[in-house]
Design an enzyme around this catalytic site. Structure first.
Site, PDB file in Angstrom:
ATOM      1  N   LYS A 136      -2.411  -1.934  -3.309  1.00  0.00           N
ATOM      2  CA  LYS A 136      -3.475  -1.090  -2.737  1.00  0.00           C
ATOM      3  C   LYS A 136      -3.078   0.375  -2.904  1.00  0.00           C
ATOM      4  O   LYS A 136      -2.435   0.962  -2.029  1.00  0.00           O
ATOM      5  CB  LYS A 136      -3.670  -1.437  -1.258  1.00  0.00           C
ATOM      6  CG  LYS A 136      -4.682  -0.556  -0.537  1.00  0.00           C
ATOM      7  CD  LYS A 136      -5.102  -1.153   0.793  1.00  0.00           C
ATOM      8  CE  LYS A 136      -6.003  -0.186   1.543  1.00  0.00           C
ATOM      9  NZ  LYS A 136      -6.644  -0.792   2.707  1.00  0.00           N
ATOM     10  N   GLU A 195       0.822  -1.221   0.000  1.00  0.00           N
ATOM     11  CA  GLU A 195       0.000   0.000   0.000  1.00  0.00           C
ATOM     12  C   GLU A 195       0.851   1.264   0.000  1.00  0.00           C
ATOM     13  O   GLU A 195       1.276   1.728   1.057  1.00  0.00           O
ATOM     14  CB  GLU A 195      -0.942   0.022   1.212  1.00  0.00           C
ATOM     15  CG  GLU A 195      -1.827   1.267   1.224  1.00  0.00           C
ATOM     16  CD  GLU A 195      -2.791   1.356   2.407  1.00  0.00           C
ATOM     17  OE1 GLU A 195      -2.703   0.510   3.319  1.00  0.00           O
ATOM     18  OE2 GLU A 195      -3.613   2.278   2.416  1.00  0.00           O
TER      19      GLU A 195
END
Ligand code: 13P
Length: 341
Positions: free
Chosen positions: A220, A178
């Site tokens: 992500k 992420e």
């Protein structure tokens, strides 16, 4: 089972049509911040009650294939005594765990930050695996200013994400990688596009250096959009176009799924943007899905307000939001569906 077979089984369970990920991994300070506006004190008991409510929502498995948990939740139980990770896995929802330990300023690089938590990570993952976790999440954060993120900041953050992902795969955990370019600030959509492109290039270079197997990870990222304080807003179509453009330039086709963060977007914005991507740009090499925290939970928190008598309406709110994001996975969400609830 070989490590690769284990990783493939987790990816197969997580990446499915019409389903996405619920991020319920707020750290202690963050969950306290989410509870405050609804007048709930953050205690071990209130956090358990809230997260049990979400995970026992009837038919939530139709739309949710994985849930990211905070460490404490791995040890908590539902009212009937079932460990919360098992409540999920019994519904074919894969339990995951946030493993980073939050961020600090990056030395010698004002305005950049770096996330901590690599020390002892392999040992921690072994404990989490015994508690039922099968995937992990690590978040690096990039603020946009006239000078940030710097190249030093992007390289250092990419290195952390790659080292984390490599350790996860060795331990049989699918890493969610992420890199979050923040929505805060006055910057334009074009500036967000340039920064996100540079950030993702650095991330995938580092993942290659560290031999991370792209087939067994989930990205992500943020969506590409103007800063919160920018004078004009972008439409879901404009956001979809800019986001897909950057992802096509930077994310190899071997990555099975891209699950966006919501990053401060409203629940309806997050759903509309994802739906626009799937409607306007079908047939991408990766699945385009969600891994929302706030955009799934805001209506649930509002409906619950910490009261046992509100559990059913709060569960209905989660079901409705997850269902609409399920439509967004197919690009078939329409704003009118918000009223049908
Ligand atoms: P938001 O969707 O609220 O940005 O949370 C996702 C997340 O997991 C942040 O690390």
């Amino acid at each position: 089972m070989s490590v690769k077979a284990e990783l493939q089984a987790t990816i197969t369970a997580m990446v499915q049509p019409g389903r996405g990920i619920l991020a319920a991994d707020e750290s202690l300070p963050t969950i306290a911040k989410r509870f405050k506006p609804i007048g709930v004190e953050s205690t071990e008991a209130s956090r358990r009650a809230y997260r049990s409510l979400m995970f026992t929502t009837p038919e939530i498995d139709k739309y949710i294939s994985g849930v990211i948990l905070f460490e404490e939740t791995l040890e908590q139980r539902a009212d009937d005594g079932t460990p919360l990770p098992e409540v999920l896995s019994r519904q074919n929802i894969v339990p995951g765990i946030k493993v980073d330990k939050g961020k600090i300023p990056l030395a010698h690089s004002p305005g950049d930050e770096i996330t901590q938590g690599l020390d002892g990570l392999a040992e921690r993952l072994r404990v989490y695996k015994g508690q039922g976790a099968r995937f992990a999440k690590w978040r690096e954060v990039y603020a946009i200013s006239t000078v940030n993120p710097t190249q030093l900041g992007m390289d250092a953050n990419a290195e952390m994400l790659a080292r984390y992902a490599a350790v996860c795969q060795e331990e049989g955990f699918v890493p969610i990688v992420e890199p979050e370019v923040l929505i805060d600030g006055e910057h334009s959509l074009v500036r967000c596009l340039e920064v996100t492109e540079a950030v993702l290039h650095a991330v995938f270079q580092a993942l290659y250096r560290h031999k991370v197997m792209l087939e067994y990870m989930i990205l992500k990222p943020n969506m590409v959009l103007p800063g919160k304080l920018h004078p004009s807003k972008a439409t879901p179509e404009q956001i979809a176009e800019a986001t897909i453009k950057v992802l096509r330039r930077t994310v190899p086709a071997a990555v099975p799924s891209i699950n966006f963060l919501s990053g401060g977007l409203s629940p309806t914005e997050a759903t509309a943007n994802l739906s626009a991507m799937n409607a306007l740009f079908p047939g991408q090499p990766w699945a385009l899905s969600f891994s929302y925290g706030r955009a799934l939970q805001e209506p649930v928190l509002q409906a619950w307000s910490g009261r046992a008598e509100n559990v059913l309406v709060a569960q209905q709110a989660l079901h409705q939001r997850a269902k609409l994001n399920g439509f967004a996975r197919y690009g078939t969400y329409q704003p009118e569906m918000e009223k049908a609830g």
